[in-house]
Motif scaffolding. Structure first.
Motif, PDB file in Angstrom:
ATOM      1  N   PHE A  72       0.841  -1.180   0.000  1.00  0.00           N
ATOM      2  CA  PHE A  72       0.000   0.000   0.000  1.00  0.00           C
ATOM      3  C   PHE A  72       0.885   1.243   0.000  1.00  0.00           C
ATOM      4  O   PHE A  72       1.955   1.246   0.608  1.00  0.00           O
ATOM      5  CB  PHE A  72      -0.880   0.062   1.255  1.00  0.00           C
ATOM      6  N   ALA A  74       0.368   5.720   0.314  1.00  0.00           N
ATOM      7  CA  ALA A  74      -0.558   6.820   0.529  1.00  0.00           C
ATOM      8  C   ALA A  74       0.101   8.119   0.079  1.00  0.00           C
ATOM      9  O   ALA A  74       1.302   8.312   0.249  1.00  0.00           O
ATOM     10  CB  ALA A  74      -0.930   6.910   2.009  1.00  0.00           C
ATOM     11  N   LYS A 109      -1.432  -0.664  -3.976  1.00  0.00           N
ATOM     12  CA  LYS A 109      -2.730  -0.002  -3.891  1.00  0.00           C
ATOM     13  C   LYS A 109      -2.488   1.381  -3.278  1.00  0.00           C
ATOM     14  O   LYS A 109      -1.787   1.506  -2.272  1.00  0.00           O
ATOM     15  CB  LYS A 109      -3.683  -0.803  -3.007  1.00  0.00           C
ATOM     16  N   PHE A 111      -3.930   4.596  -1.389  1.00  0.00           N
ATOM     17  CA  PHE A 111      -5.102   4.923  -0.583  1.00  0.00           C
ATOM     18  C   PHE A 111      -4.988   6.292   0.064  1.00  0.00           C
ATOM     19  O   PHE A 111      -3.924   6.917   0.085  1.00  0.00           O
ATOM     20  CB  PHE A 111      -5.346   3.855   0.494  1.00  0.00           C
ATOM     21  N   TYR A 128      -9.838   6.647  -7.611  1.00  0.00           N
ATOM     22  CA  TYR A 128     -10.053   6.093  -6.275  1.00  0.00           C
ATOM     23  C   TYR A 128     -11.549   5.804  -6.090  1.00  0.00           C
ATOM     24  O   TYR A 128     -12.395   6.443  -6.722  1.00  0.00           O
ATOM     25  CB  TYR A 128      -9.679   7.096  -5.189  1.00  0.00           C
ATOM     26  N   LEU A 136      -8.105  -0.936   3.834  1.00  0.00           N
ATOM     27  CA  LEU A 136      -6.849  -0.189   3.797  1.00  0.00           C
ATOM     28  C   LEU A 136      -5.759  -0.978   4.513  1.00  0.00           C
ATOM     29  O   LEU A 136      -5.989  -2.078   4.992  1.00  0.00           O
ATOM     30  CB  LEU A 136      -7.047   1.182   4.452  1.00  0.00           C
ATOM     31  N   GLY A 167     -12.218   6.809   3.841  1.00  0.00           N
ATOM     32  CA  GLY A 167     -11.177   6.005   3.223  1.00  0.00           C
ATOM     33  C   GLY A 167     -11.433   5.869   1.733  1.00  0.00           C
ATOM     34  O   GLY A 167     -12.565   5.634   1.310  1.00  0.00           O
ATOM     35  N   LEU A 169      -9.561   4.311  -2.099  1.00  0.00           N
ATOM     36  CA  LEU A 169      -8.548   3.364  -2.564  1.00  0.00           C
ATOM     37  C   LEU A 169      -8.497   3.301  -4.091  1.00  0.00           C
ATOM     38  O   LEU A 169      -9.531   3.249  -4.751  1.00  0.00           O
ATOM     39  CB  LEU A 169      -8.861   1.976  -2.007  1.00  0.00           C
ATOM     40  N   ASP A 171      -6.991   0.718  -6.734  1.00  0.00           N
ATOM     41  CA  ASP A 171      -6.424  -0.618  -6.888  1.00  0.00           C
ATOM     42  C   ASP A 171      -6.003  -0.786  -8.339  1.00  0.00           C
ATOM     43  O   ASP A 171      -6.852  -0.800  -9.236  1.00  0.00           O
ATOM     44  CB  ASP A 171      -7.460  -1.681  -6.509  1.00  0.00           C
TER      45      ASP A 171
END
Length: 207
Positions: A72, A74, A109, A111, A128, A136, A167, A169, A171
């Protein structure tokens, strides 16, 4: 105006970046975790940040955080200096940091958690989709970063399942942009109602 991948020469802006983030949190009255100059400096030196400059004047910033051994990432700390707001700069910075994230971590991913509707719109435009916190990262180091946010008590009471942040995301395995506008709007409405209820409960507890 230039938006570039930050390097060691830009560490001189670490203090003003942190101050701008802190000031924005106070003005908005929303949950924004504080950052320390040393932490921002590390992100800059590692090539995990982008900075916007008007000549030698600081205009905006955002950085990448990797979690769960790179599964992940961010895009955090998105901020625009007060002198350069309402010019579309945040959107440009978001696009550059997102592209940089996809280049450095192509299988990760991407996020975001945010209370800002403008950031939600930027995220949505990039592909997203709104998700529950369970989708997450489970890397506790990330959630520990929320401790400096004024809403951390809500996150704690819900066992990190929800907060006032939404949240979102991206992917890379899914074509998130195919999600219909109607579906996204319905999810946002539900999240908005949930946050309003949380605010009401928090106010009652304060009284």
């Amino acid at each position: 105006m230039k938006i570039v991948i930050a390097n060691k020469s830009h560490t001189i802006y670490a203090d003003i970046i942190c101050k701008t983030i802190e000031d924005a949190a106070q003005v908005r009255g929303t949950g924004i975790a504080k950052r320390k100059p040393a932490y921002i400096t590390t992100k800059i030196e590692n090539g995990n940040a982008v900075i916007a400059l008007d000549g030698d004047k600081f205009a905006g910033f955002c950085y990448i955080e990797a979690w769960g051994h790179g599964k992940f990432v961010a895009n955090s700390g998105l901020i625009v200096h007060t002198n350069y707001r309402n010019l579309g700069l945040a959107k440009q910075i978001k696009q550059v940091i997102f592209k940089h994230s996809r280049t450095k971590f192509p299988t990760a991913k991407v996020f975001s958690i945010t209370t800002g509707l403008a950031v939600m719109k930027l995220n949505s435009d990039l592909g997203y989709k709104p998700v529950t916190f369970s989708e997450l990262t489970d890397d506790q180091s990330f959630w520990n970063g929320c401790k400096t946010c004024k809403n951390f008590d809500i996150l704690t009471r819900t066992s990190q399942q929800m907060c006032l942040c939404t949240g979102m995301l991206f992917d890379p395995k899914n074509n998130n942009k195919e999600a219909s506008k109607e579906v996204k709007e319905n999810v946002f409405k539900k999240l908005k109602n949930l946050k309003q209820n949380l605010f009401l409960k928090k106010d009652k507890n304060v009284k």
